[in-house]
Design a protein around this motif. Structure first.
Motif, mmCIF file in Angstrom:
data_model
loop_
_atom_site.group_PDB
_atom_site.id
_atom_site.type_symbol
_atom_site.label_atom_id
_atom_site.label_comp_id
_atom_site.label_asym_id
_atom_site.label_seq_id
_atom_site.Cartn_x
_atom_site.Cartn_y
_atom_site.Cartn_z
ATOM 1 N N ALA A 96 -17.653 24.312 127.493
ATOM 2 C CA ALA A 96 -16.707 23.542 128.305
ATOM 3 C C ALA A 96 -17.423 22.582 129.240
ATOM 4 O O ALA A 96 -16.864 21.561 129.659
ATOM 5 N N GLY A 97 -18.685 22.889 129.559
ATOM 6 C CA GLY A 97 -19.445 22.017 130.441
ATOM 7 C C GLY A 97 -19.837 20.691 129.821
ATOM 8 O O GLY A 97 -20.089 19.718 130.540
ATOM 9 N N VAL A 98 -19.898 20.624 128.490
ATOM 10 C CA VAL A 98 -20.321 19.371 127.836
ATOM 11 C C VAL A 98 -19.325 18.238 128.097
ATOM 12 O O VAL A 98 -19.694 17.190 128.630
ATOM 13 N N PRO A 99 -18.033 18.404 127.759
ATOM 14 C CA PRO A 99 -17.083 17.325 128.094
ATOM 15 C C PRO A 99 -16.896 17.146 129.597
ATOM 16 O O PRO A 99 -16.550 16.055 130.053
ATOM 17 N N ALA A 100 -17.127 18.214 130.366
ATOM 18 C CA ALA A 100 -16.956 18.120 131.823
ATOM 19 C C ALA A 100 -17.910 17.101 132.423
ATOM 20 O O ALA A 100 -17.547 16.364 133.351
ATOM 21 N N PHE A 101 -19.129 17.024 131.920
ATOM 22 C CA PHE A 101 -20.079 16.042 132.425
ATOM 23 C C PHE A 101 -19.579 14.630 132.163
ATOM 24 O O PHE A 101 -19.649 13.760 133.042
ATOM 25 N N TYR A 102 -19.077 14.379 130.958
ATOM 26 C CA TYR A 102 -18.597 13.043 130.617
ATOM 27 C C TYR A 102 -17.402 12.659 131.482
ATOM 28 O O TYR A 102 -17.374 11.586 132.101
ATOM 29 N N VAL A 103 -16.393 13.537 131.522
ATOM 30 C CA VAL A 103 -15.176 13.244 132.280
ATOM 31 C C VAL A 103 -15.481 13.188 133.775
ATOM 32 O O VAL A 103 -15.032 12.282 134.491
ATOM 33 N N GLY A 104 -16.258 14.159 134.251
ATOM 34 C CA GLY A 104 -16.585 14.205 135.676
ATOM 35 C C GLY A 104 -17.357 12.993 136.140
ATOM 36 O O GLY A 104 -17.139 12.483 137.242
ATOM 37 N N GLY A 105 -18.287 12.504 135.297
ATOM 38 C CA GLY A 105 -19.046 11.316 135.660
ATOM 39 C C GLY A 105 -18.177 10.075 135.748
ATOM 40 O O GLY A 105 -18.302 9.278 136.686
ATOM 41 N N ASP A 106 -17.270 9.910 134.779
ATOM 42 C CA ASP A 106 -16.381 8.745 134.802
ATOM 43 C C ASP A 106 -15.443 8.782 136.007
ATOM 44 O O ASP A 106 -15.185 7.753 136.642
ATOM 45 N N LEU A 107 -14.922 9.959 136.325
ATOM 46 C CA LEU A 107 -14.044 10.078 137.491
ATOM 47 C C LEU A 107 -14.800 9.793 138.786
ATOM 48 O O LEU A 107 -14.240 9.241 139.733
ATOM 49 N N LEU A 117 -8.666 35.465 129.580
ATOM 50 C CA LEU A 117 -10.061 35.309 129.967
ATOM 51 C C LEU A 117 -10.723 34.144 129.233
ATOM 52 O O LEU A 117 -11.567 33.444 129.794
ATOM 53 N N ILE A 118 -10.336 33.916 127.989
ATOM 54 C CA ILE A 118 -10.860 32.767 127.242
ATOM 55 C C ILE A 118 -10.436 31.467 127.920
ATOM 56 O O ILE A 118 -11.252 30.571 128.153
ATOM 57 N N VAL A 119 -9.148 31.377 128.256
ATOM 58 C CA VAL A 119 -8.623 30.150 128.871
ATOM 59 C C VAL A 119 -9.286 29.906 130.224
ATOM 60 O O VAL A 119 -9.755 28.794 130.514
ATOM 61 N N LEU A 120 -9.345 30.925 131.053
ATOM 62 C CA LEU A 120 -9.921 30.747 132.383
ATOM 63 C C LEU A 120 -11.429 30.505 132.324
ATOM 64 O O LEU A 120 -11.967 29.747 133.134
ATOM 65 N N SER A 121 -12.109 31.100 131.369
ATOM 66 C CA SER A 121 -13.544 30.831 131.216
ATOM 67 C C SER A 121 -13.778 29.362 130.891
ATOM 68 O O SER A 121 -14.703 28.732 131.420
ATOM 69 N N ALA A 122 -12.937 28.823 130.021
ATOM 70 C CA ALA A 122 -13.063 27.401 129.671
ATOM 71 C C ALA A 122 -12.776 26.513 130.875
ATOM 72 O O ALA A 122 -13.489 25.529 131.123
ATOM 73 N N VAL A 123 -11.750 26.849 131.641
ATOM 74 C CA VAL A 123 -11.385 26.039 132.803
ATOM 75 C C VAL A 123 -12.463 26.123 133.878
ATOM 76 O O VAL A 123 -12.863 25.098 134.461
ATOM 77 N N VAL A 124 -12.951 27.328 134.134
ATOM 78 C CA VAL A 124 -14.020 27.497 135.125
ATOM 79 C C VAL A 124 -15.261 26.697 134.713
ATOM 80 O O VAL A 124 -15.876 25.999 135.529
ATOM 81 N N GLY A 125 -15.628 26.792 133.434
ATOM 82 C CA GLY A 125 -16.793 26.064 132.952
ATOM 83 C C GLY A 125 -16.626 24.561 133.086
ATOM 84 O O GLY A 125 -17.568 23.852 133.467
ATOM 85 N N PHE A 126 -15.429 24.068 132.794
ATOM 86 C CA PHE A 126 -15.173 22.632 132.898
ATOM 87 C C PHE A 126 -15.246 22.164 134.350
ATOM 88 O O PHE A 126 -15.913 21.164 134.664
ATOM 89 N N VAL A 127 -14.592 22.895 135.233
ATOM 90 C CA VAL A 127 -14.507 22.467 136.631
ATOM 91 C C VAL A 127 -15.880 22.476 137.300
ATOM 92 O O VAL A 127 -16.277 21.499 137.947
ATOM 93 N N ILE A 128 -16.634 23.563 137.126
ATOM 94 C CA ILE A 128 -17.904 23.659 137.846
ATOM 95 C C ILE A 128 -18.918 22.648 137.325
ATOM 96 O O ILE A 128 -19.710 22.088 138.098
ATOM 97 N N HIS A 129 -18.908 22.368 136.038
ATOM 98 C CA HIS A 129 -19.884 21.413 135.513
ATOM 99 C C HIS A 129 -19.515 19.969 135.853
ATOM 100 O O HIS A 129 -20.388 19.087 135.829
#
Length: 385
Positions: free
Chosen positions: A249-260, A293-305
């Protein structure tokens, strides 16, 4: 075009540098069996990698006031190539520890020099390039365990030799590309490390206050994530899968987070990420069941990265040319040390008899309260932006 090629080579180099920091964790069982060591000694090998990553960040900041950024980047790649080859030939645990330490040093030298360089290569798209660069780094976290599993069919050393070969090839290519690229002149005015860092102390402290506690908590959560999932009733394999989901989940988070980070106000955006992370972490302590737990793990990974390109953009986009590398090196050094302590503190609480849910819920509530305080200060206009 040449700047694009240079950017591509740096994305390749950061992949191998981050892989060098992460690859030791899935190899610990192998080290215990091959070198006849205990878990504490094996854990020290991983610790040495991260100590190495933190150790030369401040000296690298000083070096950047004397040497062009791209020269230091190439030096970092060279250190990684040589130290990886050295580590792959280890026959004693001392040999292995020295190699791991220098592989960590390479990553610290690289991040302090490459991130300011990237912000100066693309000054109008700092968040975008930091996001792509961070995404390339995050891919190493996703691929580390599968790479080790694949190379163990032959020999564990093959995974380290892969890093050495990849680092050598990408470093040589980076050197060739830099000779053909017109490098930015922004960093030439950054010539006094101490005064440069001191002049930006408010911004450095602000960034540390905004995100320091968050990464402190995250290191504790991340390093105990598999055990935490097992405490919720998951098998060892399923718990490992949860951690993989966090990384992926951290991989797309970097792309989206950087653009935002390029489009949103820096401080409110950072506070929003911290608030979202605290909410997700608190929710994680309340749920049970595989799907939740799968859903929240993905969300946590996206947000923190998403936090990492955001804070880099905040600093590198705000700092003037005359102090960028100096101030960023100070921030990076303190931030790395802050992260390193999180796991120890969480471990102390767990050994003290507190449950994972209690520890993580308490941390989430503390982060949420800090967001409220910082938001009030930001509204009063007293935070640098």
């Amino acid at each position: 075009m040449t700047r694009a090629r240079l950017f591509g080579s740096l994305c390749g180099l950061v992949f191998f540098l981050n892989l060098a920091r992460i690859v030791f964790a899935p190899l610990l069982d192998v080290f215990i069996a091959e070198f006849g060591i205990g878990e504490a000694t094996a854990g020290l090998i991983v610790t040495l990698v991260w100590i190495g990553s933190a150790s030369l960040r401040l000296p690298t900041g000083w070096l950047l006031t004397k040497v062009p950024r791209h020269h230091v980047v190439i030096g970092a790649g060279t250190i990684l190539a040589v130290s990886s080859g050295f580590t792959a030939t280890a026959t004693t645990v001392g040999h292995l520890m020295v190699g791991a330490f220098f592989m960590g040093i390479a990553s610290g030298v690289y991040f302090v020099s490459a991130n300011p360089l990237l912000s100066e290569l693309y000054p109008d798209r700092v968040g975008h390039v930091m996001g792509i660069h961070g995404g390339a780094s995050q891919m190493a976290a996703v691929i580390a365990a599968p790479l080790v599993a694949l190379t163990l069919v032959v020999d564990w050393r093959l995974s380290i030799w892969t890093i050495a070969a990849g680092a050598t090839a990408v470093t040589v290519y980076t050197w060739i590309v830099t000779r053909r690229t017109e490098m930015p002149e922004a960093g030439r005015s950054d010539r006094d490390f101490v005064s440069g860092a001191l002049s930006e102390w408010r911004l450095i402290v602000t960034a540390l206050v905004l995100v320091g506690t968050t990464v402190f908590v995250w290191q504790g959560v991340f390093n105990f994530y598999e055990l935490y999932m097992q405490s919720k009733g998951l098998s060892s394999g399923a718990a490992g899968t949860m951690l993989t989901i966090v990384f992926v989940a951290g991989v797309p988070a970097f792309y989206v987070g950087g653009d935002l980070a390029d489009t949103l106000p820096h401080v409110p955006y950072l506070l929003g990420i911290v608030a979202a992370f605290s909410l997700c972490l608190f929710a994680l302590t309340l749920v049970e069941g595989l799907i939740a737990l799968i859903v929240l793990s993905a969300v946590v990974g996206f947000v923190i990265h998403a936090l990492f390109p955001a804070v880099d953009t905040y600093l590198l986009d705000t700092l003037p040319d005359s102090t960028r590398a100096s101030a960023y090196a100070v921030f990076s050094s303190v931030w790395m040390l802050t992260q390193a302590l999180g796991s120890s503190v969480v471990g102390l609480f767990i050994e003290g008899g507190y449950t994972y849910d209690w520890v993580f819920a308490s941390a989430a509530l503390f982060l949420a309260s800090s967001v409220v305080v910082l938001a009030l200060i930001e509204r009063s206009g007293r935070l640098p932006s």
